[in-house]
Design an enzyme around this catalytic site. Sequence first.
Site, PDB file in Angstrom:
ATOM      1  N   CYS A 238       0.855  -1.203   0.000  1.00 33.44           N
ATOM      2  CA  CYS A 238       0.000   0.000   0.000  1.00 33.44           C
ATOM      3  C   CYS A 238       0.881   1.240   0.000  1.00 33.44           C
ATOM      4  CB  CYS A 238      -0.883   0.038   1.251  1.00 33.44           C
ATOM      5  SG  CYS A 238      -1.898  -1.420   1.469  1.00 33.44           S
ATOM      6  N   LEU A 338      12.172  35.406  -1.182  1.00 25.91           N
ATOM      7  CA  LEU A 338      11.072  36.308  -0.794  1.00 25.91           C
ATOM      8  C   LEU A 338      11.449  37.192   0.402  1.00 25.91           C
ATOM      9  CD1 LEU A 338       9.406  34.502  -2.766  1.00 25.91           C
ATOM     10  CD2 LEU A 338       7.517  34.681  -1.167  1.00 25.91           C
ATOM     11  N   GLU A 363       5.824   8.058   5.076  1.00 26.12           N
ATOM     12  CA  GLU A 363       5.861   7.041   4.010  1.00 26.12           C
ATOM     13  C   GLU A 363       7.297   6.609   3.726  1.00 26.12           C
ATOM     14  OE1 GLU A 363       2.997   6.326   1.995  1.00 26.12           O
ATOM     15  OE2 GLU A 363       1.640   7.755   2.943  1.00 26.12           O
TER      16      GLU A 363
HETATM   17  C1  LIG Z   1       2.004  14.563   9.628  1.00 24.38           C
HETATM   18  C2  LIG Z   1       2.272  13.079   9.574  1.00 24.38           C
HETATM   19  C3  LIG Z   1       1.308  12.231   9.043  1.00 24.38           C
HETATM   20  C4  LIG Z   1       1.512  10.843   9.063  1.00 24.38           C
HETATM   21  N1  LIG Z   1       0.518  10.000   8.585  1.00 24.38           N
HETATM   22  C5  LIG Z   1       0.624   8.659   8.805  1.00 24.38           C
HETATM   23  C6  LIG Z   1      -0.471   7.783   8.496  1.00 24.38           C
HETATM   24  O1  LIG Z   1      -1.520   8.210   7.978  1.00 24.38           O
HETATM   25  N2  LIG Z   1      -0.353   6.463   8.804  1.00 24.38           N
HETATM   26  C7  LIG Z   1       0.772   5.943   9.353  1.00 24.38           C
HETATM   27  O2  LIG Z   1       0.806   4.733   9.610  1.00 24.38           O
HETATM   28  N3  LIG Z   1       1.855   6.747   9.639  1.00 24.38           N
HETATM   29  C8  LIG Z   1       1.795   8.084   9.368  1.00 24.38           C
HETATM   30  N4  LIG Z   1       2.860   8.912   9.682  1.00 24.38           N
HETATM   31  C9  LIG Z   1       4.039   8.345  10.317  1.00 24.38           C
HETATM   32  C10 LIG Z   1       5.286   8.325   9.434  1.00 24.38           C
HETATM   33  O3  LIG Z   1       5.155   7.384   8.401  1.00 24.38           O
HETATM   34  C11 LIG Z   1       6.493   8.061  10.341  1.00 24.38           C
HETATM   35  O4  LIG Z   1       6.683   9.239  11.103  1.00 24.38           O
HETATM   36  C12 LIG Z   1       7.753   7.723   9.568  1.00 24.38           C
HETATM   37  O5  LIG Z   1       7.684   6.417   9.036  1.00 24.38           O
HETATM   38  C13 LIG Z   1       9.038   7.827  10.424  1.00 24.38           C
HETATM   39  O6  LIG Z   1       8.868   7.140  11.625  1.00 24.38           O
HETATM   40  P1  LIG Z   1       9.279   7.856  13.022  1.00 24.38           P
HETATM   41  O7  LIG Z   1       8.600   9.165  13.071  1.00 24.38           O
HETATM   42  O8  LIG Z   1       8.984   6.883  14.106  1.00 24.38           O
HETATM   43  O9  LIG Z   1      10.827   8.117  12.904  1.00 24.38           O
HETATM   44  P2  LIG Z   1      12.001   7.092  13.286  1.00 24.38           P
HETATM   45  O10 LIG Z   1      11.744   5.776  12.641  1.00 24.38           O
HETATM   46  O11 LIG Z   1      12.187   7.126  14.763  1.00 24.38           O
HETATM   47  O12 LIG Z   1      13.232   7.784  12.589  1.00 24.38           O
HETATM   48  C14 LIG Z   1      13.987   8.848  13.191  1.00 24.38           C
HETATM   49  C15 LIG Z   1      15.233   9.084  12.366  1.00 24.38           C
HETATM   50  O13 LIG Z   1      16.008   7.890  12.317  1.00 24.38           O
HETATM   51  C16 LIG Z   1      16.340   7.579  10.971  1.00 24.38           C
HETATM   52  N5  LIG Z   1      16.477   6.132  10.813  1.00 24.38           N
HETATM   53  C17 LIG Z   1      15.512   5.189  10.964  1.00 24.38           C
HETATM   54  N6  LIG Z   1      16.010   3.960  10.710  1.00 24.38           N
HETATM   55  C18 LIG Z   1      17.306   4.139  10.373  1.00 24.38           C
HETATM   56  C19 LIG Z   1      18.370   3.242  10.011  1.00 24.38           C
HETATM   57  N7  LIG Z   1      18.165   1.931   9.890  1.00 24.38           N
HETATM   58  N8  LIG Z   1      19.577   3.771   9.751  1.00 24.38           N
HETATM   59  C20 LIG Z   1      19.795   5.124   9.849  1.00 24.38           C
HETATM   60  N9  LIG Z   1      18.845   6.009  10.187  1.00 24.38           N
HETATM   61  C21 LIG Z   1      17.622   5.511  10.445  1.00 24.38           C
HETATM   62  C22 LIG Z   1      15.187   8.151  10.166  1.00 24.38           C
HETATM   63  O14 LIG Z   1      15.551   8.333   8.815  1.00 24.38           O
HETATM   64  C23 LIG Z   1      14.938   9.450  10.913  1.00 24.38           C
HETATM   65  O15 LIG Z   1      15.851  10.413  10.465  1.00 24.38           O
HETATM   66  C24 LIG Z   1       2.717  10.314   9.588  1.00 24.38           C
HETATM   67  C25 LIG Z   1       3.705  11.192  10.073  1.00 24.38           C
HETATM   68  C26 LIG Z   1       3.494  12.547  10.057  1.00 24.38           C
HETATM   69  C27 LIG Z   1       4.554  13.470  10.594  1.00 24.38           C
END
Ligand SMILES: Cc1cc2nc3c(=O)[nH]c(=O)nc-3n(C[C@H](O)[C@H](O)[C@H](O)COP(=O)(O)OP(=O)(O)OC[C@H]3O[C@@H](n4cnc5c(N)ncnc54)[C@H](O)[C@@H]3O)c2cc1C
Length: 384
Positions: A238, A338, A363
């Site tokens: 998805c 701007l 995503e």
């Molecule tokens: C406004 C908004 C809407 C959203 N909508 C949805 C939704 O509808 N449904 C849903 O299910 N989710 C949704 N999300 C969630 C989104 O998909 C997650 O926030 C995203 O996948 C990142 O996960 P996290 O925030 O836990 O960050 P983390 O996984 O904690 O990552 C933090 C940092 O660590 C880095 N990192 C992670 N793994 C590694 C690795 N192996 N090596 C090096 N660096 C790494 C990342 O790149 C990032 O810089 C939404 C998020 C936002 C902000």
Amino acid sequence: MAINFLSEESLLSKEELQIRDSVRSFVAKEVEPTLKQAHRTEEFPKELIPRFGELGLLGSNLEGYECPGLGDVAYGLIMQELEYADSGIRSFCSVQGALVMFPIWAYGSEELKQRYLPQLSSGEMVGCFGLTESDAGSNPGGMKTKAVAVDGGYKISGSKMWITNGNIADIAIVWAKLDGRVTGFVVDTKSKGFKAQLIEGKFSLRVSVTSELILDEVFVPEDHRLTGLDGLKAPLSCLTQARYGICFGVVGAATRCYDEALSYSSSRTIFEKPLSHYQLAQAKLVGMVQEITKAQLLCIQMGRLKEAKTLKPEQVSLVKMNNCRIALDVARDARDMLGANGIMDEYPVIRHMLNLETVNTYEGTEDIHRLVVGQAVTGAPSFR
Ligand SMILES: Cc1cc2nc3c(=O)[nH]c(=O)nc-3n(C[C@H](O)[C@H](O)[C@H](O)COP(=O)(O)OP(=O)(O)OC[C@H]3O[C@@H](n4cnc5c(N)ncnc54)[C@H](O)[C@@H]3O)c2cc1C
């Protein structure tokens, strides 16, 4: 205004251009006027939802069950035009089409498809997609939400974080572990034990509703379970659909920032001539045209691969990673051009710039997509 520097439009059919232009005019007339207020108050302009349905913007590349059945490139161009206005508007339509309608269409029973797809396509019903948890974002396999089999169905307990459309959804696609395997369920949000909690105070994607979902022994009937693909592959499939739309969408956001930078710098006189007549300003504008042109070409090629049914997830990762990054860079350069006006909501640039921070993160973050492409080119997964 689209950038057509390398005659990219010659790669699009007449029908695709017509669809793009009709969505463009809808966005200008009906979406744009809602945005400043929606952004200030963090309220999604719900009056647009039935219009999205009437115009065939929800799940537009799906076929059957009263879905529009458009081609994949046309679908991408719709996402581009919606995000020219705001990433939150495009997010609503992406979630509804790619993350709610697609899993029902691909993995739902005949009964589920007939029951939900026509109403989701018309906008009479809204859906959300709950995969992420507060401690499981980039690693969704670490989710704690659980489903247990009971008489006639399942009971789901757990919580989901950052869920787009959560508080306005009639149904939620909830991913939970059933006997240790990630499994999808279609959950009626009016079910006993289901609660959506609004997340307020975002600096980014303020036009979009974002929520926490809390599930306390929510009963889901047997036929509301999604089947067909096992484990994490199902939600990831998805996400590939939604990321595809994002690749096009961010081109819209970047184009909007470029348009604003060009028009502002053409009318802003600094010292004795317009800003756009200075070499440094032109270098910024040219950088924008250069990167947006490349991003458009990536999208069209990716779209043609999708239409030929040969598109691979890592190819989508490459484009998502690239296009989000260039869109962010374009937005930051436009904001800079701007000057002080660039920090005001009188202009859409800073709203786009802040939105794109989310789009680069959700995503799959830029890092995660780099790791996906890294695995594809080296054969070695380096996620952990
Ligand atoms: C406004 C908004 C809407 C959203 N909508 C949805 C939704 O509808 N449904 C849903 O299910 N989710 C949704 N999300 C969630 C989104 O998909 C997650 O926030 C995203 O996948 C990142 O996960 P996290 O925030 O836990 O960050 P983390 O996984 O904690 O990552 C933090 C940092 O660590 C880095 N990192 C992670 N793994 C590694 C690795 N192996 N090596 C090096 N660096 C790494 C990342 O790149 C990032 O810089 C939404 C998020 C936002 C902000």
